[in-house]
Each structure stands twice: as C-alpha cells, then as structure tokens.
Design a protein around this motif. Structure first.
Motif, short mmCIF file in Angstrom:
data_model
loop_
_atom_site.label_atom_id
_atom_site.label_comp_id
_atom_site.label_asym_id
_atom_site.label_seq_id
_atom_site.Cartn_x
_atom_site.Cartn_y
_atom_site.Cartn_z
N ASN A 91 6.89 9.85 11.00
CA ASN A 91 6.56 8.56 10.82
C ASN A 91 5.85 7.78 11.86
OD1 ASN A 91 6.99 8.08 7.96
ND2 ASN A 91 8.98 7.66 8.09
N VAL A 92 5.42 8.51 12.94
CA VAL A 92 4.54 8.04 14.02
C VAL A 92 3.05 8.38 13.82
CG1 VAL A 92 4.68 7.83 16.60
CG2 VAL A 92 6.73 8.08 15.45
N LEU A 93 2.34 7.69 13.79
CA LEU A 93 0.96 7.69 13.52
C LEU A 93 0.25 7.73 14.94
CD1 LEU A 93 -1.66 8.40 11.96
CD2 LEU A 93 -1.94 5.90 11.64
N TRP A 94 -0.13 8.67 15.63
CA TRP A 94 -0.85 8.78 17.03
C TRP A 94 -2.21 8.65 16.74
CZ3 TRP A 94 2.39 7.71 20.86
CH2 TRP A 94 3.58 8.14 20.92
N SER A 95 -3.05 7.89 17.59
CA SER A 95 -4.36 7.90 17.68
C SER A 95 -5.01 7.59 18.79
CB SER A 95 -4.98 6.62 16.60
OG SER A 95 -4.48 5.64 16.97
N VAL A 96 -6.34 8.16 19.22
CA VAL A 96 -7.01 7.73 20.32
C VAL A 96 -8.17 6.93 19.67
CG1 VAL A 96 -8.81 8.80 21.90
CG2 VAL A 96 -6.59 10.07 21.31
N MET A 98 0.84 -1.23 0.13
CA MET A 98 0.06 0.09 -0.04
C MET A 98 0.99 1.26 -0.05
SD MET A 98 -2.87 -0.63 3.04
CE MET A 98 -3.88 -2.05 2.88
N THR A 99 0.41 2.31 -0.38
CA THR A 99 0.98 3.76 -0.47
C THR A 99 0.94 3.91 1.39
OG1 THR A 99 -0.88 5.16 -0.31
CG2 THR A 99 0.44 4.36 -2.59
N ARG A 100 1.63 5.08 1.54
CA ARG A 100 1.47 5.36 2.97
C ARG A 100 0.17 5.94 3.35
NH1 ARG A 100 4.09 10.71 5.41
NH2 ARG A 100 4.65 10.10 7.52
N ASP A 101 -0.31 6.64 2.46
CA ASP A 101 -1.81 7.33 2.80
C ASP A 101 -2.73 6.17 2.80
OD1 ASP A 101 -0.70 10.06 2.69
OD2 ASP A 101 -1.13 10.37 0.82
N GLN A 102 -2.72 5.16 1.83
CA GLN A 102 -3.48 4.04 1.87
C GLN A 102 -3.45 3.34 3.35
OE1 GLN A 102 -2.19 2.07 -1.26
NE2 GLN A 102 -4.00 2.40 -2.55
N LEU A 103 -1.99 3.09 3.68
CA LEU A 103 -1.88 2.51 5.09
C LEU A 103 -2.63 3.29 6.26
CD1 LEU A 103 -0.76 0.29 6.95
CD2 LEU A 103 1.31 1.50 6.61
N ILE A 104 -2.04 4.52 6.35
CA ILE A 104 -2.88 5.47 7.23
C ILE A 104 -4.42 5.40 7.39
CG2 ILE A 104 -2.96 7.91 8.01
CD1 ILE A 104 -0.16 8.16 7.02
N ARG A 105 -4.87 5.45 6.38
CA ARG A 105 -6.46 5.30 6.08
C ARG A 105 -6.86 3.94 6.61
NH1 ARG A 105 -5.73 8.07 1.28
NH2 ARG A 105 -5.93 6.06 -0.03
N GLU A 106 -6.10 2.81 6.27
CA GLU A 106 -6.35 1.45 6.87
C GLU A 106 -6.21 1.44 8.31
OE1 GLU A 106 -7.71 -2.45 6.58
OE2 GLU A 106 -7.35 -1.07 4.78
N LEU A 107 -5.22 2.09 9.03
CA LEU A 107 -5.10 2.21 10.44
C LEU A 107 -5.95 2.92 10.99
CD1 LEU A 107 -1.09 2.11 10.31
CD2 LEU A 107 -2.73 0.25 10.97
N ARG A 119 -15.72 -3.59 18.42
CA ARG A 119 -15.83 -2.51 17.38
C ARG A 119 -14.62 -1.66 18.00
NH1 ARG A 119 -19.04 0.69 14.03
NH2 ARG A 119 -18.77 2.81 14.01
N SER A 120 -13.78 -1.26 16.96
CA SER A 120 -12.74 -0.14 17.18
C SER A 120 -12.84 1.12 16.24
CB SER A 120 -11.27 -0.63 16.79
OG SER A 120 -11.15 -1.95 17.71
N GLU A 121 -12.82 2.20 17.00
CA GLU A 121 -13.39 3.64 16.30
C GLU A 121 -11.97 4.46 16.69
OE1 GLU A 121 -16.82 6.74 15.91
OE2 GLU A 121 -16.89 5.25 17.36
N VAL A 122 -11.41 5.04 15.66
CA VAL A 122 -10.47 5.92 15.97
C VAL A 122 -11.32 7.36 16.16
CG1 VAL A 122 -8.31 7.35 14.88
CG2 VAL A 122 -8.76 4.84 14.72
N GLY A 149 -2.95 5.15 20.95
CA GLY A 149 -2.26 4.18 20.03
C GLY A 149 -1.23 4.77 19.35
N CYS A 150 -0.19 4.03 19.15
CA CYS A 150 1.24 4.62 18.52
C CYS A 150 1.37 3.46 17.29
CB CYS A 150 2.45 4.73 19.41
SG CYS A 150 3.86 4.88 18.98
N HIS A 151 1.21 3.93 16.21
CA HIS A 151 1.72 3.17 15.10
C HIS A 151 2.87 3.64 14.49
CE1 HIS A 151 -2.46 1.12 14.92
NE2 HIS A 151 -2.77 2.31 14.83
#
Length: 131
Positions: free
Chosen positions: A38-43, A8-17, A27-30, A66-68
């Motif tokens: 290159n660190v994706l933080w999420s609640v 996947m592209t980086r953007d596709q991966l971020i959308r997936e994550l 059910r997991s909801e961001v 979360g930390c991806h």
C-alpha cells in the motif's frame, strides 16, 4: 500533513495520483510509478509556470521521488503524500528511482539501499521499516 480520504476505489485513486496535473502555477507529470503493498512510489517532474513554485523560475523543472501511503477505511480510500526530502520512513522505493532523481536526503537513500540488500530478490513486498 494528514490523510485525505475519497470515495474512490483503490485503482481509481492510483490513477488520480499518477495523472498529469496542469494548473496556473505548475505542471506535474508522473514519469514512473510502482505500487509496493500500500505504498505508491512515483518519480514526478514538476515544471514551474510561475516563480515561487519549489523555488523554481518559470519553465524550470524539478524531479522528485514521491511516496503516497494508501489506506482503506470503510468504502473510502485515503492517501498521505510525502517526498524524499521529508525522509518517509518507508524504504521499498525501487532502486532505479534513485538514479532518476537528484538526491535530497542521503540518510533515506542509504536506508533504501540497506532495505533492498536485506530482502530476497524475489520478494518485493514491504512497507514501513522500523527505527
């Protein structure tokens, strides 16, 4: 846990994550996410549908930070996922996330605060902090 690489592209991966995931068990909801280098933080709000998911009763939610970690290798992007309770050795998490989520690791949160106090307000870059 190791790394997972996908074609996947980086953007596709971020959308997936950051996409909502609905399974039989949960059910997991961001709720919010931020990319710092290159660190994706999420609640993330995880709601159990069955007993045994994160020790929750059916219908009970838990909110986590979360930390991806993201990395490219050839034509693939990879990620490694961590949560606050695992004390990821990355501290660029947005401070507002700390107010959104119950504390699971006081030491990590103290280092997040220290990281932000040491950074100029206009500089939001930053990945790993050294021990």
């Amino acid at each position: 846990m190791g790394w997972t690489f996908v074609r996947m592209t980086r953007d596709q991966l971020i959308r997936e994550l950051t996409a909502t995931e609905d399974t039989e068990r949960s059910r997991s909801e961001v709720i919010d996410h931020t990319l710092v280098g290159n660190v994706l933080w999420s609640v993330v709000r995880i709601t159990a549908k069955q007993a045994g998911v994160l020790g929750l009763a059916p219908g009970e939610p838990a909110i986590l930070i979360g930390c991806h970690l993201l990395e490219s290798e050839g034509h693939e992007w990879g990620y490694k996922s961590l949560v606050e309770a695992e004390h990821p050795y990355y501290y660029s998490c947005p401070l507002r996330y700390l107010d959104m989520v119950p504390q699971r690791c006081a030491t990590w949160r103290a280092r997040v605060h220290a990281f932000h106090q040491q950074r100029p307000a206009s500089n939001t870059a930053g990945d790993a902090a050294t021990e």
